[in-house]
Design an enzyme around this catalytic site. Structure first.
Site, PDB file in Angstrom:
ATOM      1  CE  LYS A  41       6.647   4.351  -6.045  1.00  0.00           C
ATOM      2  NZ  LYS A  41       6.876   5.738  -5.617  1.00  0.00           N
ATOM      3  CE  LYS A  74       0.173  10.670  -8.001  1.00  0.00           C
ATOM      4  NZ  LYS A  74       1.131  11.290  -7.121  1.00  0.00           N
ATOM      5  CE  LYS A  93      -0.318   1.553  -5.090  1.00  0.00           C
ATOM      6  NZ  LYS A  93       0.209   2.722  -4.514  1.00  0.00           N
TER       7      LYS A  93
HETATM    8  P1  AMP Z   1       1.409   8.859  -4.138  1.00  0.00           P
HETATM    9  O1  AMP Z   1       0.515   9.040  -5.284  1.00  0.00           O
HETATM   10  O2  AMP Z   1       2.175   7.575  -4.184  1.00  0.00           O
HETATM   11  O3  AMP Z   1       2.257  10.068  -3.818  1.00  0.00           O
HETATM   12  O4  AMP Z   1       0.442   8.674  -2.878  1.00  0.00           O
HETATM   13  C1  AMP Z   1      -0.105   9.738  -2.158  1.00  0.00           C
HETATM   14  C2  AMP Z   1      -1.074   9.246  -1.105  1.00  0.00           C
HETATM   15  O5  AMP Z   1      -2.192   8.625  -1.727  1.00  0.00           O
HETATM   16  C3  AMP Z   1      -0.490   8.203  -0.142  1.00  0.00           C
HETATM   17  O6  AMP Z   1      -1.007   8.427   1.149  1.00  0.00           O
HETATM   18  C4  AMP Z   1      -0.991   6.905  -0.696  1.00  0.00           C
HETATM   19  O7  AMP Z   1      -1.112   5.903   0.295  1.00  0.00           O
HETATM   20  C5  AMP Z   1      -2.369   7.314  -1.217  1.00  0.00           C
HETATM   21  N1  AMP Z   1      -2.787   6.430  -2.310  1.00  0.00           N
HETATM   22  C6  AMP Z   1      -2.179   6.249  -3.501  1.00  0.00           C
HETATM   23  N2  AMP Z   1      -2.859   5.350  -4.262  1.00  0.00           N
HETATM   24  C7  AMP Z   1      -3.920   4.961  -3.516  1.00  0.00           C
HETATM   25  C8  AMP Z   1      -5.002   4.049  -3.723  1.00  0.00           C
HETATM   26  N3  AMP Z   1      -5.130   3.364  -4.871  1.00  0.00           N
HETATM   27  N4  AMP Z   1      -5.911   3.901  -2.746  1.00  0.00           N
HETATM   28  C9  AMP Z   1      -5.799   4.589  -1.591  1.00  0.00           C
HETATM   29  N5  AMP Z   1      -4.815   5.457  -1.321  1.00  0.00           N
HETATM   30  C10 AMP Z   1      -3.883   5.652  -2.272  1.00  0.00           C
END
Ligand code: AMP
Ligand code: TRP
Length: 327
Positions: free
Chosen positions: A113, A197, A194
């Site tokens: 990040k 966002k 992956k």
């Molecule tokens: P975040 O968007 O970083 O707050 O992530 C929220 C949740 O979504 C966390 O449990 C992450 O591990 C999951 N997550 C985010 N991106 C992915 C992805 N590309 N594939 C699977 N899980 C994801």
């Protein structure tokens, strides 16, 4: 018998994509029947990078709506906002005193990040995993359902729990990670990274807000592998990702999908995949639109009251064990 606890959270930072949904939220729904489930909107994590205050407020409300629209039932689960419970910050500070620089410098997400901007990254971004540990440990959590990018943070949480227990006496449950099939949904424009966002291109992800036309366009544009066979294999990372999405949206097994599309072109397969995703996502969007901000405020207020009662009790024990305060 008291039910075991599950805790998870997502940052309220704009776009919620199908990686968040299939990687995290979808498995939370199944867990709420068997566990005492706490699902948090982690706004204090969101501000580790600059956020526009007015947008953050709305994103918090919207994230709660996505949880509910996806199937988190506020009667069964506790849905709440992290900053409503100051104990998260307080416990994070206490855990900071036992987290070592050596533990923290191993965290790959900070490296990803902060990238080249390490010197300008906030101290909070570096400390982010300790706040996450506080979220989890505060509620005597047994299970943490997350995508695979969070496994390292749960490992750190386990280390901190053990270290605290050893130093001050048995206080925290050592939690474990629960990974789903969709633990790592890859970018549609690049199956080696992956879905994220913060991707530069909107063709990286399908947002939960995307309409049917956009979903069709994005799946059509999604990169595929060389060759024309539709098989689930590590040699075909793009197809593996698309088949995973198909499986997650419909429940159809990989073997069945391979058989069904044995004679088909990528084009036909992608057309069906887009429709399967639309069928899965559109009802969630309809429920999202039907929930009012007022309803959400009520749900979050009730959620905070339940979380607060538990957190306050835990913090009393923690302060006493550390010798903090004067009564
Ligand atoms: P975040 O968007 O970083 O707050 O992530 C929220 C949740 O979504 C966390 O449990 C992450 O591990 C999951 N997550 C985010 N991106 C992915 C992805 N590309 N594939 C699977 N899980 C994801
Ligand atoms: N760090 C997680 C993410 O970015 C979000 C999060 C914060 C979390 N606190 C948590 C997830 C506690 C599970 C448990 O995805």
């Amino acid at each position: 018998m008291e039910r075991k606890r599950v805790f998870s959270g997502i940052q309220p930072t704009g776009t919620v994509h199908i990686g968040n949904y299939f990687g995290a939220i979808k498995q939370w729904i199944a867990l709420q029947d068997d566990y005492d489930a706490l699902y948090c909107i982690v706004d204090l994590h969101a501000i580790t990078v600059p956020q526009k205050p007015s947008a953050l407020r709305q994103n918090i409300i919207n994230m709660a709506k996505w949880y509910i629209a996806a199937g988190i039932d506020p009667q069964k689960s506790t849905i709440f906002v992290q900053s409503d419970i100051p104990a998260h910050s307080e416990l994070a500070w206490i855990l900071n005193t036992i987290a070592r620089m050596g533990d923290m410098e191993k965290m790959t997400q900070f490296k990803d990040k902060s990238g080249d901007g390490r010197e300008r990254a906030s101290v909070a971004l570096f400390d982010y995993p300790v706040l996450m540990a506080a979220d989890i440990l505060l509620y005597d959590t047994h299970i943490v359902p997350v995508g695979d990018d969070q496994v390292q943070h749960v490992e750190l949480t386990r280390t901190l729990a053990r270290r605290y227990n050893k130093r001050f006496g048995e206080t925290f449950i050592v939690p474990r990670t629960l990974l789903s099939h969709g633990a790592r949904i890859m970018g549609l424009d690049n199956p080696h990274k992956k879905m994220s966002k913060s991707a530069v291109s909107v063709y990286n992800y399908i947002a939960l807000t995307d309409n049917a036309e956009t979903i069709r366009k994005k799946i059509k544009k999604a990169v595929t592998d060389s060759g024309s066979e539709i098989v689930y294999s590590d040699d075909k990372p793009a197809l593996k990702n698309l088949l995973t999405l198909y499986h997650l949206a419909t429940g159809t097994s990989f073997a069945e999908l391979e058989a069904r599309y044995a004679q088909s072109s990528y084009g036909e397969f992608k057309r069906d995949l887009a429709e399967a995703l639309i069928d899965h996502i559109v009802p969630i969007q309809e429920r999202f639109s039907a929930i009012s901000d007022e309803e959400v405020h009520d749900i979050l207020t009730r959620g905070a009251a339940r979380a607060r009662a538990y957190a306050n009790e835990k913090m009393r024990a923690v302060r006493a064990l550390c010798g903090l305060g004067h009564v």
